[in-house]
Design a protein around this motif. Structure first.
Motif, mmCIF file in Angstrom:
data_model
loop_
_atom_site.group_PDB
_atom_site.id
_atom_site.type_symbol
_atom_site.label_atom_id
_atom_site.label_comp_id
_atom_site.label_asym_id
_atom_site.label_seq_id
_atom_site.Cartn_x
_atom_site.Cartn_y
_atom_site.Cartn_z
ATOM 1 N N GLY A 101 0.787 -1.228 0.000
ATOM 2 C CA GLY A 101 0.000 0.000 0.000
ATOM 3 C C GLY A 101 0.818 1.276 0.000
ATOM 4 N N GLY A 102 2.143 1.173 -0.036
ATOM 5 C CA GLY A 102 2.984 2.368 -0.010
ATOM 6 C C GLY A 102 2.990 3.021 1.363
ATOM 7 N N LEU A 160 3.676 10.074 -1.254
ATOM 8 C CA LEU A 160 4.043 9.032 -0.293
ATOM 9 C C LEU A 160 3.596 7.638 -0.723
ATOM 10 C CD1 LEU A 160 3.280 10.914 3.045
ATOM 11 C CD2 LEU A 160 5.460 10.706 1.838
ATOM 12 N N LEU A 161 2.436 7.538 -1.373
ATOM 13 C CA LEU A 161 1.928 6.221 -1.772
ATOM 14 C C LEU A 161 2.828 5.512 -2.783
ATOM 15 C CD1 LEU A 161 -1.905 6.934 -2.001
ATOM 16 C CD2 LEU A 161 -0.682 5.674 -0.226
ATOM 17 N N VAL A 191 14.499 7.487 -4.620
ATOM 18 C CA VAL A 191 14.775 6.946 -3.293
ATOM 19 C C VAL A 191 14.261 7.981 -2.305
ATOM 20 C CG1 VAL A 191 16.569 6.187 -1.680
ATOM 21 C CG2 VAL A 191 16.818 5.728 -4.140
ATOM 22 N N ALA A 192 13.189 7.644 -1.597
ATOM 23 C CA ALA A 192 12.563 8.589 -0.671
ATOM 24 C C ALA A 192 13.414 8.803 0.569
ATOM 25 C CB ALA A 192 11.175 8.099 -0.282
ATOM 26 N N ASP A 215 14.862 13.650 12.270
ATOM 27 C CA ASP A 215 13.770 13.755 11.303
ATOM 28 C C ASP A 215 14.385 13.925 9.923
ATOM 29 O OD1 ASP A 215 11.944 13.716 13.385
ATOM 30 O OD2 ASP A 215 11.579 15.877 13.353
ATOM 31 N N PHE A 216 13.666 13.444 8.912
ATOM 32 C CA PHE A 216 14.097 13.635 7.525
ATOM 33 C C PHE A 216 12.864 14.098 6.751
ATOM 34 C CE2 PHE A 216 15.000 12.266 3.158
ATOM 35 C CZ PHE A 216 16.263 12.794 2.981
ATOM 36 N N TYR A 217 12.912 15.348 6.283
ATOM 37 C CA TYR A 217 11.762 15.924 5.582
ATOM 38 C C TYR A 217 11.627 15.320 4.190
ATOM 39 C CZ TYR A 217 10.927 18.957 9.466
ATOM 40 O OH TYR A 217 10.620 19.395 10.726
ATOM 41 N N HIS A 218 10.389 15.061 3.801
ATOM 42 C CA HIS A 218 10.109 14.381 2.535
ATOM 43 C C HIS A 218 10.651 15.160 1.339
ATOM 44 C CE1 HIS A 218 7.670 11.463 4.553
ATOM 45 N NE2 HIS A 218 6.736 12.319 4.897
#
Length: 179
Positions: A48-49, A161-162, A90-91, A153-156
């Motif tokens: 589902g991501g 996101l999915l 790569v997120a 934290d690592f900001y997107h």
């Protein structure tokens, strides 16, 4: 050592036989399956991501003579050809580097790596010792915990996101549980 287990809702391996065999909430595959399923390098699908509120837990043991290990959350594309691997976003890439005692992170969007982030209050990994990494997905960021302590934290950088639906784990570690 605890018997490796894998939780149903979070991660599936690429092996279709295994994907089709999961119907309990928590499974403990038999020993032959464990060595096949949780072998490093590991590649699996995030069912589902990613989405806000979802978390991924990686439990493992650092090798006795570790060099480094990486955990990457990536976006799959419609074709799974090796030559297209470099084109995938790569997120989040987490890189534990033992010689430098660094836990680095960065992302790759449209073929370009972001600037590597490296500030941490302490290096949380010890050779030959177990660890637990939790990656919590929030609206604006990933929040990373190691052994129950928030580390950073690592900001997107990848905003959809999915589409973040693969996990890769490689390096100087054994995986004991994924969820």
């Amino acid at each position: 050592m605890a018997e490796p287990t894998m939780e149903k809702d979070a991660i599936n391996t690429e092996d279709d036989h295994f994907n089709n065999s999961i119907d309990a909430g928590l499974i403990s595959p038999d020993k032959e399956d464990v060595s096949r399923i949780l072998t490093v390098p590991f590649k699996g699908r995030i069912k589902g991501g990613m989405r806000p509120g979802k978390k991924i837990i990686i439990m493992g043991i650092v090798d006795s003579e570790p060099d480094s290990f990486d955990v990457s959350l990536t976006c799959s594309c419609s074709t799974e050809k090796d030559y297209e691997e470099e084109l995938k976003d790569v997120a989040l890439k987490l890189s534990a580097r033992f010689a430098e005692r660094q836990f680095l992170r960065n992302a790759k969007v449209s073929g370009k790596w972001s600037e590597e982030e490296g500030a941490i209050p302490y290096f949380p990994f010890i050779q030959d010792q177990p660890f637990r990494i939790e990656i919590h997905c929030e609206h604006q960021r990933f929040r990373i915990f190691v052994d129950g302590h928030q580390l950073f934290d690592f900001y997107h950088k990848v905003k959809s996101l999915l589409t973040i639906d693969m996990i890769r784990i490689d390096g100087s570690l054994q995986i004991t549980k994924l969820g």
